[in-house]
Write a protein that holds these residues in place. Structure first.
Motif, PDB file in Angstrom:
ATOM      1  N   LYS A 194       7.796   1.057  11.721  1.00 52.98           N
ATOM      2  CA  LYS A 194       6.754   0.226  11.464  1.00 52.98           C
ATOM      3  C   LYS A 194       6.906  -0.388  10.087  1.00 52.98           C
ATOM      4  O   LYS A 194       6.177  -1.364   9.448  1.00 52.98           O
ATOM      5  N   ALA A 195       7.976   0.005   9.404  1.00 50.86           N
ATOM      6  CA  ALA A 195       8.341  -0.670   7.922  1.00 50.86           C
ATOM      7  C   ALA A 195       8.756  -2.173   8.078  1.00 50.86           C
ATOM      8  O   ALA A 195       9.189  -2.821   8.967  1.00 50.86           O
ATOM      9  N   LEU A 196       8.251  -2.824   7.122  1.00 46.26           N
ATOM     10  CA  LEU A 196       8.150  -4.449   6.837  1.00 46.26           C
ATOM     11  C   LEU A 196       9.237  -4.830   6.130  1.00 46.26           C
ATOM     12  O   LEU A 196       9.842  -4.129   5.269  1.00 46.26           O
ATOM     13  N   ALA A 197       9.775  -5.969   6.643  1.00 47.15           N
ATOM     14  CA  ALA A 197      10.771  -6.556   5.802  1.00 47.15           C
ATOM     15  C   ALA A 197       9.978  -7.645   4.665  1.00 47.15           C
ATOM     16  O   ALA A 197       8.897  -7.841   4.735  1.00 47.15           O
ATOM     17  N   GLY A 198      11.030  -7.792   3.308  1.00 46.64           N
ATOM     18  CA  GLY A 198      10.163  -8.424   2.399  1.00 46.64           C
ATOM     19  C   GLY A 198       9.969  -9.917   2.980  1.00 46.64           C
ATOM     20  O   GLY A 198      10.652 -10.466   3.621  1.00 46.64           O
ATOM     21  N   ASN A 199       8.664 -10.408   2.529  1.00 51.49           N
ATOM     22  CA  ASN A 199       8.300 -11.675   2.869  1.00 51.49           C
ATOM     23  C   ASN A 199       8.829 -12.907   1.873  1.00 51.49           C
ATOM     24  O   ASN A 199       8.872 -14.048   2.289  1.00 51.49           O
ATOM     25  N   VAL A 200       9.298 -12.426   0.688  1.00 55.86           N
ATOM     26  CA  VAL A 200       9.877 -13.158  -0.056  1.00 55.86           C
ATOM     27  C   VAL A 200      11.483 -13.309  -0.135  1.00 55.86           C
ATOM     28  O   VAL A 200      11.936 -14.344   0.246  1.00 55.86           O
ATOM     29  N   ILE A 201      12.096 -12.198  -0.039  1.00 54.77           N
ATOM     30  CA  ILE A 201      13.162 -11.700  -0.138  1.00 54.77           C
ATOM     31  C   ILE A 201      13.466 -10.726   1.177  1.00 54.77           C
ATOM     32  O   ILE A 201      13.215  -9.655   0.777  1.00 54.77           O
ATOM     33  N   ALA A 202      14.289 -10.932   1.958  1.00 52.10           N
ATOM     34  CA  ALA A 202      14.436  -9.836   3.213  1.00 52.10           C
ATOM     35  C   ALA A 202      16.080  -9.691   3.236  1.00 52.10           C
ATOM     36  O   ALA A 202      16.927 -10.364   3.017  1.00 52.10           O
ATOM     37  N   TRP A 203      16.293  -8.286   3.542  1.00 54.15           N
ATOM     38  CA  TRP A 203      17.408  -7.853   3.436  1.00 54.15           C
ATOM     39  C   TRP A 203      18.382  -8.089   4.689  1.00 54.15           C
ATOM     40  O   TRP A 203      18.005  -7.518   5.845  1.00 54.15           O
ATOM     41  N   ALA A 204      19.331  -9.093   4.442  1.00 54.84           N
ATOM     42  CA  ALA A 204      20.182  -9.490   5.493  1.00 54.84           C
ATOM     43  C   ALA A 204      21.659  -9.986   5.275  1.00 54.84           C
ATOM     44  O   ALA A 204      21.632 -10.579   3.953  1.00 54.84           O
ATOM     45  N   GLU A 205      22.641  -9.811   5.694  1.00 51.85           N
ATOM     46  CA  GLU A 205      23.984 -10.318   5.231  1.00 51.85           C
ATOM     47  C   GLU A 205      24.025 -11.683   5.110  1.00 51.85           C
ATOM     48  O   GLU A 205      24.623 -12.178   3.875  1.00 51.85           O
TER      49      GLU A 205
ATOM     50  N   SER B 126       0.688  -1.205  -0.054  1.00 52.85           N
ATOM     51  CA  SER B 126      -0.058   0.111   0.000  1.00 52.85           C
ATOM     52  C   SER B 126       0.636   1.232  -0.084  1.00 52.85           C
ATOM     53  O   SER B 126       2.127   1.307   0.540  1.00 52.85           O
ATOM     54  N   PRO B 127       0.443   2.459  -0.450  1.00 56.28           N
ATOM     55  CA  PRO B 127       1.002   3.680  -0.335  1.00 56.28           C
ATOM     56  C   PRO B 127       1.648   4.038   0.958  1.00 56.28           C
ATOM     57  O   PRO B 127       2.946   4.405   1.126  1.00 56.28           O
ATOM     58  N   ALA B 128       0.855   3.582   2.102  1.00 54.47           N
ATOM     59  CA  ALA B 128       1.142   3.937   3.687  1.00 54.47           C
ATOM     60  C   ALA B 128       2.500   3.064   3.828  1.00 54.47           C
ATOM     61  O   ALA B 128       3.423   3.311   4.494  1.00 54.47           O
ATOM     62  N   GLU B 129       2.488   1.896   3.086  1.00 50.33           N
ATOM     63  CA  GLU B 129       3.466   0.551   3.591  1.00 50.33           C
ATOM     64  C   GLU B 129       4.835   1.408   2.829  1.00 50.33           C
ATOM     65  O   GLU B 129       5.841   1.177   3.264  1.00 50.33           O
ATOM     66  N   VAL B 130       4.602   1.792   1.790  1.00 49.58           N
ATOM     67  CA  VAL B 130       5.899   2.411   1.079  1.00 49.58           C
ATOM     68  C   VAL B 130       6.398   3.746   1.656  1.00 49.58           C
ATOM     69  O   VAL B 130       7.670   3.673   1.862  1.00 49.58           O
ATOM     70  N   TYR B 131       5.687   4.415   1.931  1.00 52.31           N
ATOM     71  CA  TYR B 131       6.106   5.627   2.827  1.00 52.31           C
ATOM     72  C   TYR B 131       6.734   5.362   4.023  1.00 52.31           C
ATOM     73  O   TYR B 131       7.893   5.886   4.329  1.00 52.31           O
ATOM     74  N   ALA B 132       6.324   4.249   4.818  1.00 49.35           N
ATOM     75  CA  ALA B 132       7.064   3.837   6.055  1.00 49.35           C
ATOM     76  C   ALA B 132       8.424   3.233   5.821  1.00 49.35           C
ATOM     77  O   ALA B 132       9.170   3.602   6.462  1.00 49.35           O
ATOM     78  N   LEU B 133       8.531   2.697   4.656  1.00 48.18           N
ATOM     79  CA  LEU B 133      10.021   2.093   4.204  1.00 48.18           C
ATOM     80  C   LEU B 133      10.917   3.276   3.906  1.00 48.18           C
ATOM     81  O   LEU B 133      11.950   3.297   4.206  1.00 48.18           O
ATOM     82  N   ALA B 134      10.428   4.477   3.138  1.00 51.47           N
ATOM     83  CA  ALA B 134      11.114   5.479   2.343  1.00 51.47           C
ATOM     84  C   ALA B 134      11.411   6.348   3.822  1.00 51.47           C
ATOM     85  O   ALA B 134      12.424   7.037   3.668  1.00 51.47           O
ATOM     86  N   THR B 135      10.767   6.301   4.789  1.00 53.47           N
ATOM     87  CA  THR B 135      11.244   7.328   5.853  1.00 53.47           C
ATOM     88  C   THR B 135      11.939   6.550   6.967  1.00 53.47           C
ATOM     89  O   THR B 135      11.877   7.154   8.148  1.00 53.47           O
ATOM     90  N   CYS B 136      12.106   5.324   6.846  1.00 48.76           N
ATOM     91  CA  CYS B 136      12.861   4.502   7.753  1.00 48.76           C
ATOM     92  C   CYS B 136      11.823   4.406   9.161  1.00 48.76           C
ATOM     93  O   CYS B 136      12.709   4.484  10.166  1.00 48.76           O
ATOM     94  N   SER B 137      10.670   3.975   8.933  1.00 47.91           N
ATOM     95  CA  SER B 137       9.806   4.105  10.032  1.00 47.91           C
ATOM     96  C   SER B 137      10.036   2.687  10.947  1.00 47.91           C
ATOM     97  O   SER B 137      10.384   1.683  10.166  1.00 47.91           O
TER      98      SER B 137
END
Length: 428
Positions: A396-407, A383-394
């Motif tokens: 509440k931002a979610l990690a990807g359920n298919v590929i999550a960013w991790a070393e 949703s637009p709200a979820e995208v905004y949370a990611l862009a503002t480093c909230s």
């Protein structure tokens, strides 16, 4: 004379029997017609006519010689034109990117799926290797400072080993430069030598990365970024996990680049039989594009300014509807992008390179140059709200359920480096 004109045919008839005798008496003769003014001297005119004939003969010979010279020049120019046309044809075949129309696939993707610019010369490749070595040296210097503060004998010993490795690599690069200048290396030998150096670079980078882990133990697993400092065909990262079959997706990431022309390929996903199953690319002077099963949509991003930007692309297979977000705001949308084509599973996901074959076939001209972080993939439309949370480093931002960013999910090759990610810290 005019009154005699009617008698001229009769005179010619009477003189006809005398022609052989006249010819024998005069020998081989030639009759020259010369115009004489009414009040002019016939004898003088005859002499003048003879001189003019000689002059004309000389002029004709000069003209003939000139024509032959021009003909030779034209033949040489034609040969030059043929050579230039052949060279231009080869350049065009290498440098032209054929973009498809609506609903049409790209041509020639079985061999090189994104076209092909002229590849960097060997000397340029050596220069890039030298820059990579310099980057590794810088990292090693940082490790030296760290080891001084921690006085670990094990760290110092490993540092010395790595320093020797870098010195050996520099000697190899210098040797290759000398061999190229003297013309000693054949293409096959050059390819073998380059493969050895790139393999050693990857091994060296991995050992330095292991050493750097001592500085990262307290860092969260997602607080890192990948850096691709050079446009090469051997520097990339590979996501360990493949994508499942997806009927929708959202792909988001932080990205920073000022490369020109075009920042290259942030990511590419290839499956058996289709190298362009899912690709994000900004190549040459073209805008950034998203490719799904070889179908293309142009994205309205303006991010090539050397600053961190957050971008997201969402898509659903129904009607091929897509949306593009930059820094939390939707900047574009469309439809009919590979409609009713699900993303296929069991492929290879690469960061930093465009794949012409499954897991390989990299072309330096399409390589990503810059920094990339927080690459996440969902199998649904955010949703637009979820995208905004990611862009503002909230928080509440979610990690990807298919590929999550991790070393732990990323392997890096060829000198690409990992550093602590700073963009969210700046925002907060």
């Amino acid at each position: 004379l005019p009154p005699l004109l009617p008698l001229l045919p009769l005179l010619l008839l009477l003189l006809a029997p005398l022609r052989p005798a006249l010819a024998q008496g005069l020998g081989q003769t030639r009759f020259v017609c010369t115009s004489v003014p009414l009040d002019g001297d016939v004898c003088a005119a005859s002499a003048l006519g003879t001189g003019s004939a000689e002059e004309l003969k000389g002029t004709v010979l000069q003209l003939r010689e000139t024509v032959l010279q021009q003909k030779e020049t034209i033949m040489n120019q034609k040969e030059t034109i043929r050579e230039l046309t052949a060279k231009l044809g080869r350049c065009e075949s290498q440098s032209v990117l054929e973009l498809p129309g609506e609903g049409k696939g790209r041509k020639g993707f079985s061999k090189n799926t994104m076209g092909d610019l002229s590849r960097p010369a060997a000397a340029e490749t050596l220069s890039q290797l030298g820059q990579t070595l310099q980057s590794l040296k810088t990292r090693l210097e940082n490790l030296e400072q760290f080891s001084r503060m921690n006085s670990s004998s094990q760290t110092n010993n490993l540092k010395d080993i790595l320093q020797n490795k870098i010195d050996d690599l520099e000697k190899q690069v210098l040797s290759r430069v000398n061999s190229l200048e003297e013309g000693k290396l054949s293409p096959r030998n050059e390819s073998e030598e380059r493969g050895k150096i790139e393999s050693t670079l990857t091994s060296l980078h991995q050992r330095i990365s292991d050493l750097e882990k001592g500085q990262k133990d307290n860092r969260p697993p997602d607080r890192f970024q990948l850096t691709f400092p050079l446009r090469t065909n051997y520097m990339y990262a590979k996501v360990k996990k493949s994508l499942p079959e997806m009927y929708a997706f959202s792909i988001c990431m932080w990205i920073k680049s000022s490369a020109s022309p075009g920042m290259g390929t942030p990511f590419s996903y290839a499956v058996p039989g289709q190298a362009n199953e899912l690709v994000l690319i900004e190549w040459g002077n073209n805008p950034m594009e998203i490719l799904i099963n070889d179908k293309v949509a142009k994205l309205p991003f303006a991010i090539n300014d050397g600053k961190w930007h957050h971008i997201c692309v969402t898509w659903t297979t129904r009607d091929g509807v897509w949306e593009a977000y930059q820094d939390g705001t939707q900047t574009g949308n469309g439809e009919n992008l590979a409609p009713y084509h699900p993303i296929k599973p069991q492929g290879v996901l690469v960061l930093g390179q465009e794949q012409d074959t499954l897991g390989g076939g990299f072309d330096a001209t399409q390589a990503f140059v810059g920094e990339l972080a927080h690459f996440n993939v969902w199998d649904r439309k955010l949703s637009p709200a979820e995208v905004y949370a990611l862009a503002t480093c909230s928080s509440k931002a979610l990690a990807g359920n298919v590929i999550a960013w991790a070393e732990a999910n990323i392997d890096i090759y060829g000198g690409a480096t990992k550093w602590t990610f700073e963009a969210c810290r700046q925002l907060n």
